[in-house]
Design a protein around this motif. Structure first.
Motif, PDB file in Angstrom:
ATOM      1  N   ILE A   1       2.120   4.716  -8.826  1.00 31.59           N
ATOM      2  CA  ILE A   1       3.404   4.328  -8.240  1.00 31.59           C
ATOM      3  C   ILE A   1       3.322   2.945  -7.606  1.00 31.59           C
ATOM      4  N   GLY A   2       2.251   2.715  -6.833  1.00 32.31           N
ATOM      5  CA  GLY A   2       2.118   1.426  -6.174  1.00 32.31           C
ATOM      6  C   GLY A   2       1.877   0.290  -7.138  1.00 32.31           C
ATOM      7  N   GLY A   3       1.109   0.566  -8.216  1.00 29.35           N
ATOM      8  CA  GLY A   3       0.728  -0.502  -9.129  1.00 29.35           C
ATOM      9  C   GLY A   3       1.627  -0.695 -10.331  1.00 29.35           C
ATOM     10  N   GLY A   4       2.147   0.413 -10.906  1.00 29.44           N
ATOM     11  CA  GLY A   4       2.898   0.304 -12.155  1.00 29.44           C
ATOM     12  C   GLY A   4       4.134  -0.568 -12.058  1.00 29.44           C
ATOM     13  N   PRO A   5       5.096  -0.252 -11.185  1.00 30.72           N
ATOM     14  CA  PRO A   5       6.296  -1.086 -11.082  1.00 30.72           C
ATOM     15  C   PRO A   5       5.997  -2.519 -10.663  1.00 30.72           C
ATOM     16  N   LEU A   6       5.047  -2.690  -9.738  1.00 27.45           N
ATOM     17  CA  LEU A   6       4.702  -4.034  -9.276  1.00 27.45           C
ATOM     18  C   LEU A   6       4.029  -4.841 -10.380  1.00 27.45           C
ATOM     19  N   MET A   7       3.155  -4.203 -11.144  1.00 30.02           N
ATOM     20  CA  MET A   7       2.467  -4.894 -12.234  1.00 30.02           C
ATOM     21  C   MET A   7       3.457  -5.431 -13.255  1.00 30.02           C
ATOM     22  N   ILE A   8       4.422  -4.600 -13.644  1.00 27.41           N
ATOM     23  CA  ILE A   8       5.421  -5.037 -14.622  1.00 27.41           C
ATOM     24  C   ILE A   8       6.284  -6.147 -14.044  1.00 27.41           C
ATOM     25  N   GLY A   9       6.743  -6.000 -12.798  1.00 26.30           N
ATOM     26  CA  GLY A   9       7.561  -7.033 -12.188  1.00 26.30           C
ATOM     27  C   GLY A   9       6.827  -8.345 -12.043  1.00 26.30           C
ATOM     28  N   ALA A  10       5.547  -8.285 -11.650  1.00 23.89           N
ATOM     29  CA  ALA A  10       4.764  -9.510 -11.474  1.00 23.89           C
ATOM     30  C   ALA A  10       4.484 -10.184 -12.810  1.00 23.89           C
ATOM     31  N   ILE A  11       4.177  -9.394 -13.852  1.00 28.30           N
ATOM     32  CA  ILE A  11       3.974  -9.980 -15.178  1.00 28.30           C
ATOM     33  C   ILE A  11       5.249 -10.655 -15.658  1.00 28.30           C
ATOM     34  N   SER A  12       6.381 -10.007 -15.434  1.00 26.11           N
ATOM     35  CA  SER A  12       7.662 -10.591 -15.822  1.00 26.11           C
ATOM     36  C   SER A  12       7.918 -11.916 -15.102  1.00 26.11           C
ATOM     37  N   ASP A  13       7.687 -11.946 -13.781  1.00 29.22           N
ATOM     38  CA  ASP A  13       7.989 -13.136 -12.977  1.00 29.22           C
ATOM     39  C   ASP A  13       6.979 -14.256 -13.159  1.00 29.22           C
TER      40      ASP A  13
ATOM     41  N   GLY B   1      14.001 -10.855  -6.297  1.00 31.71           N
ATOM     42  CA  GLY B   1      13.574 -10.922  -7.686  1.00 31.71           C
ATOM     43  C   GLY B   1      12.872  -9.664  -8.149  1.00 31.71           C
ATOM     44  N   ASP B   2      12.271  -9.743  -9.360  1.00 36.86           N
ATOM     45  CA  ASP B   2      11.606  -8.580  -9.941  1.00 36.86           C
ATOM     46  C   ASP B   2      10.373  -8.155  -9.146  1.00 36.86           C
ATOM     47  N   THR B   3       9.656  -9.113  -8.601  1.00 35.56           N
ATOM     48  CA  THR B   3       8.469  -8.756  -7.823  1.00 35.56           C
ATOM     49  C   THR B   3       8.852  -7.942  -6.592  1.00 35.56           C
ATOM     50  N   GLU B   4       9.909  -8.367  -5.886  1.00 39.43           N
ATOM     51  CA  GLU B   4      10.362  -7.618  -4.707  1.00 39.43           C
ATOM     52  C   GLU B   4      10.877  -6.243  -5.096  1.00 39.43           C
ATOM     53  N   MET B   5      11.564  -6.141  -6.229  1.00 35.38           N
ATOM     54  CA  MET B   5      12.004  -4.827  -6.687  1.00 35.38           C
ATOM     55  C   MET B   5      10.811  -3.944  -7.025  1.00 35.38           C
ATOM     56  N   GLY B   6       9.763  -4.559  -7.586  1.00 36.27           N
ATOM     57  CA  GLY B   6       8.544  -3.800  -7.856  1.00 36.27           C
ATOM     58  C   GLY B   6       7.936  -3.240  -6.580  1.00 36.27           C
ATOM     59  N   LEU B   7       8.019  -4.007  -5.499  1.00 37.86           N
ATOM     60  CA  LEU B   7       7.525  -3.521  -4.206  1.00 37.86           C
ATOM     61  C   LEU B   7       8.373  -2.356  -3.703  1.00 37.86           C
ATOM     62  N   LEU B   8       9.693  -2.429  -3.857  1.00 35.23           N
ATOM     63  CA  LEU B   8      10.556  -1.331  -3.424  1.00 35.23           C
ATOM     64  C   LEU B   8      10.314  -0.076  -4.251  1.00 35.23           C
ATOM     65  N   HIS B   9      10.162  -0.259  -5.559  1.00 36.24           N
ATOM     66  CA  HIS B   9       9.872   0.877  -6.431  1.00 36.24           C
ATOM     67  C   HIS B   9       8.542   1.519  -6.068  1.00 36.24           C
ATOM     68  N   GLY B  10       7.521   0.688  -5.841  1.00 34.38           N
ATOM     69  CA  GLY B  10       6.165   1.182  -5.751  1.00 34.38           C
ATOM     70  C   GLY B  10       5.580   1.220  -4.359  1.00 34.38           C
ATOM     71  N   LEU B  11       5.141   0.069  -3.867  1.00 30.65           N
ATOM     72  CA  LEU B  11       4.352   0.043  -2.646  1.00 30.65           C
ATOM     73  C   LEU B  11       5.100   0.590  -1.440  1.00 30.65           C
ATOM     74  N   ALA B  12       6.386   0.274  -1.309  1.00 30.91           N
ATOM     75  CA  ALA B  12       7.147   0.765  -0.154  1.00 30.91           C
ATOM     76  C   ALA B  12       7.121   2.282  -0.104  1.00 30.91           C
TER      77      ALA B  12
END
Length: 439
Positions: free
Chosen positions: A385-397, A52-63
């Motif tokens: 990088i770690g927070g931006g993509p994950l924040m958007i994905g988590a808000i979406s989900d 889902g979007d949260t996992e994609m946010g992790l790949l974009h950012g935290l990973a």
């Protein structure tokens, strides 16, 4: 500590210095191509890997950000003492190879680990590059040089989206490709391989210009340097935290929009990945690239007028322009208006960051520049990088209605973070002026 200053060492000729900037710009451009190509491949990766979007946010950012941030510190220590050209060249080979390896992964865990490897390699670039630039240019021309170098973020991201869009459009007749040695690859896997390989060879460009002579010759050991860096941070908490965190808050929306912008265009307007990539890439390449260079020029001109805090002021100017664009761009009612809105967004999102890098060099003692740059990049990228993509994905989900509300999640993220960044930078101005006067 026994550091010997070299005040009489002349800066290199302008031709040599700007050639070095051009090579570093190529390296930074390559790094951002490899870093951001993932953003154009969200749909097929989610479909193949079932995430889902949260996992994609992790790949974009935290990973990516995890090792990218924390390895910057020891690599910066090496950059303060050893050949910065070699450090960058080795990093290019690692991150380019790991990008290609992303194309050979079969599941979420493998892709996560490969993205971490990209971060490991890219950690070698900016601390060493910042240190070199400060030895190539006098202070009154450093803002412009930093702006040109930092434009690699936007040129790289723009090329990634345009090139990725072309590749996807070219091979979009089928779901898989059969390649010699590699066998059957999905289209998203092929894109990773094709964009990763060139950087391995471009690393050789680092040896086409001489290692810059350092403004300060370091004779202290590594422990002394680390202790000095820690002491500097402890003695100047307001300006260091203000600079690091203020610019990091502005970076949240930029990194989040790079990660999710093409997906928002695809989901909201029904365009394919190729069309979204080309439109988004043009917006970043032209508007982002021009914005960061202009930000450096404005900082230099403010400095020439006598503003000792010119670089920080340029960051605040960019943040003020960024706020309305971060809300409006992902909420536009048509594909064309959204593409134009993203252009305006990336102009203001890029504006502060050449000046941000110059501000850091001007407030930091020369022998600590690479290490302090690494701390800055740690904070900037861990949050941005770690927070931006994950924040958007988590808000979406988890806050809004899911994939269909990705644009609203992006706008909400900008509304929450950009004003905070501007306020923090403004609060740090007096402390920055005082500190710069001492360096």
């Amino acid at each position: 500590m026994t550091d010997a200053t070299n005040p009489d060492v002349p800066y290199p000729p302008a031709k040599t210095a700007w050639y070095a900037v051009s090579v570093l710009l190529i390296a930074y451009t390559v790094s951002f191509i490899d870093r951001t190509i993932l953003s154009l491949l969200v749909g097929p990766i989610q479909a193949d890997l079932g995430i889902g979007d949260t996992e994609m946010g992790l790949l974009h950012g935290l990973a990516f950000a995890l090792f990218y941030c924390f390895l910057g510190l020891p690599i910066a220590w090496l950059s303060d003492r050893f050949s910065r050209r070699w450090i960058i060249a080795i990093g290019m080979i690692i991150w380019s190879g790991m990008t290609a390896l992303c194309g050979l992964t079969k599941n979420f865990a493998q892709l996560f680990l490969a993205r971490m490897g990209v971060g490991v390699g890219e950690a070698a670039l900016s601390p060493a590059a910042y240190s070199m630039l400060a030895d190539l240019f006098p202070p009154n021309r450093l803002g412009r040089a930093m702006g040109v170098y930092s434009s690699g973020v936007f040129f790289g991201a723009g090329i990634a989206f345009m090139l990725g869009g072309l590749v996807i459009s070219f091979v979009n007749d089928g779901n898989t490709l059969s390649l010699p040695l590699l066998g059957e690859l999905r289209i998203w896997q092929f894109v990773f391989v094709i964009v990763g390989i060139p950087g391995v060879f471009l690393a050789l460009l680092m040896f086409t210009f001489p290692e810059p002579v350092r403004r300060k010759k370091i004779t202290a050991d590594g422990r002394e340097l680390t202790q000095s860096a820690i002491k500097f941070l402890r003695e100047n908490p307001k300006v260091c935290l203000g600079h690091f965190v203020g610019f990091a808050m502005l970076a949240i929306s930029f990194n989040g929009f790079v990660a999710w912008g093409p997906t928002q265009l695809i989901r909201d307007f029904g365009v394919d990945a190729g069309e979204a990539g080309k439109a988004f890439g043009i917006a970043i390449f032209i508007c982002g690239g021009s914005g960061i260079i202009l930000g450096g020029v404005v900082a230099d001109r403010l400095a020439q007028k006598g503003y000792s805090d010119a670089t920080m002021r340029a960051g605040i100017i960019g943040g003020i322009g960024l706020l309305p664009m971060s809300i409006a761009a992902p909420l536009m009612p048509s594909f064309i208006l959204s593409a134009i809105g993203y252009g305006a967004f990336f102009f203001f999102a890029s504006f502060p960051f050449g000046a941000a890098a110059a501000a850091l060099q001007l407030m930091t003692p020369p022998h600590l520049r690479a290490q302090l740059s690494a701390v800055y990049l740690l904070v900037l990228n861990l949050i941005g990088i770690g927070g931006g993509p994950l924040m958007i994905g988590a808000i979406s989900d988890h806050v809004l209605g899911g994939p269909a509300d990705i644009g609203s999640a992006m706008a909400l993220t900008g509304l929450l973070t950009v004003p905070l960044g501007v306020v923090i930078l403004a609060a740090a101005l007096p402390a920055y002026r005082n500190l710069q006067a001492k360096v």
